[in-house]
Design an enzyme around this catalytic site. Structure first.
Site, PDB file in Angstrom:
ATOM      1  N   ASP A  48      27.975 -40.802 -32.504  1.00  7.79           N
ATOM      2  CA  ASP A  48      27.031 -40.049 -31.691  1.00  7.79           C
ATOM      3  C   ASP A  48      26.079 -41.077 -31.088  1.00  7.79           C
ATOM      4  O   ASP A  48      26.000 -42.215 -31.575  1.00  7.79           O
ATOM      5  CB  ASP A  48      26.281 -39.056 -32.582  1.00  7.79           C
ATOM      6  CG  ASP A  48      25.119 -38.399 -31.873  1.00  7.79           C
ATOM      7  OD1 ASP A  48      25.342 -37.825 -30.790  1.00  7.79           O
ATOM      8  OD2 ASP A  48      23.999 -38.475 -32.398  1.00  7.79           O
TER       9      ASP A  48
ATOM     10  N   ASP B 159      23.794 -37.909 -36.786  1.00  5.59           N
ATOM     11  CA  ASP B 159      22.446 -37.718 -37.334  1.00  5.59           C
ATOM     12  C   ASP B 159      21.992 -36.265 -37.294  1.00  5.59           C
ATOM     13  O   ASP B 159      20.835 -35.985 -37.593  1.00  5.59           O
ATOM     14  CB  ASP B 159      21.437 -38.564 -36.551  1.00  5.59           C
ATOM     15  CG  ASP B 159      21.125 -37.965 -35.190  1.00  5.59           C
ATOM     16  OD1 ASP B 159      19.937 -37.796 -34.866  1.00  5.59           O
ATOM     17  OD2 ASP B 159      22.072 -37.653 -34.447  1.00  5.59           O
TER      18      ASP B 159
ATOM     19  N   ASP C  57      22.419 -40.318 -29.283  1.00  8.04           N
ATOM     20  CA  ASP C  57      20.999 -40.032 -29.479  1.00  8.04           C
ATOM     21  C   ASP C  57      20.676 -39.757 -30.942  1.00  8.04           C
ATOM     22  O   ASP C  57      21.224 -38.832 -31.541  1.00  8.04           O
ATOM     23  CB  ASP C  57      20.582 -38.830 -28.627  1.00  8.04           C
ATOM     24  CG  ASP C  57      20.813 -39.076 -27.149  1.00  8.04           C
ATOM     25  OD1 ASP C  57      20.335 -40.098 -26.651  1.00  8.04           O
ATOM     26  OD2 ASP C  57      21.481 -38.247 -26.505  1.00  8.04           O
TER      27      ASP C  57
END
Length: 198
Positions: free
Chosen positions: A13, A170, A15
């Site tokens: 991922d 995250d 961001d």
């Protein structure tokens, strides 16, 4: 972060995982919603929705505030503001260490709910744009995370069976998406160590 011996590709991922763009997005969303939508949204509201794709976030704003927004205008304004402030973005040191350690050993991809323009600008800002052989963004899939589509597409573009991919994420939505795709999912939140890229 443990990587199984049969791993054939790593997917990241962007961001919040590779780079700390979340503070940039927070300020950009607040400004765009204030200037284009005429509403004030506090930081706590946004933080509870970390990992949401743009349309998911705006749908939630409309529902929460009982309004209809000019979504394309707000998205364009938000992306522009993030790009304008991306130069000093901080990277997640432990995750970037994994990227550098595995680059050239297995194919690497980025699968992000962000826009291609912001993702590529983020990766360029930390000097890693050329490290990833595949970049998949929200524009490439119909269903955002937590649907598995974006991770399945990344694996297909890499030419690797999803079962042999390890994902670094995250957010709850992203981890759910990776597991639904049949991939090993690593939650990077316990080892986040953001520093300004050098």
């Amino acid at each position: 972060m443990s990587i199984p011996a049969d791993t054939e590709a790593l997917i990241f991922d962007c961001d919040g995982t590779l780079v700390d763009t979340l503070p940039l997005y927070l300020r950009a969303w607040q400004a765009a919603l204030r200037e284009v939508g005429g509403i004030e949204v506090d930081a706590a509201w946004f933080r509870e929705r970390g990992g949401y794709a743009e349309q998911m976030l705006l749908a939630d704003v409309e529902k929460s505030f009982g309004i209809t927004l000019n979504r394309p205008a707000i998205i364009a304004a938000t992306r522009r503001r993030v790009r304008e402030t991306i130069e000093g973005v901080r990277c997640n040191v432990p995750v970037i260490t994994v990227v550098r350690e595995w680059a050239g050993r297995v194919p690497l991809a980025v699968a992000s709910s962000g826009s291609r323009e912001v993702v590529e600008a983020s990766l360029a800002a930390i000097g890693l744009l050329d490290v990833f052989s595949v970049i998949v963004t929200i524009e490439d899939v119909e269903h955002p995370k937590p649907a598995p589509d974006i991770y399945l597409l990344a694996a297909r573009k890499l030419g690797v069976d999803p079962a042999h991919c390890v994902v670094f994420e995250d957010s709850h939505e992203g981890l759910k998406a990776a597991r639904a795709a049949g991939m090993t999912a690593e939650d990077v939140r316990p080892c986040s160590e953001f520093r300004v890229a050098s």
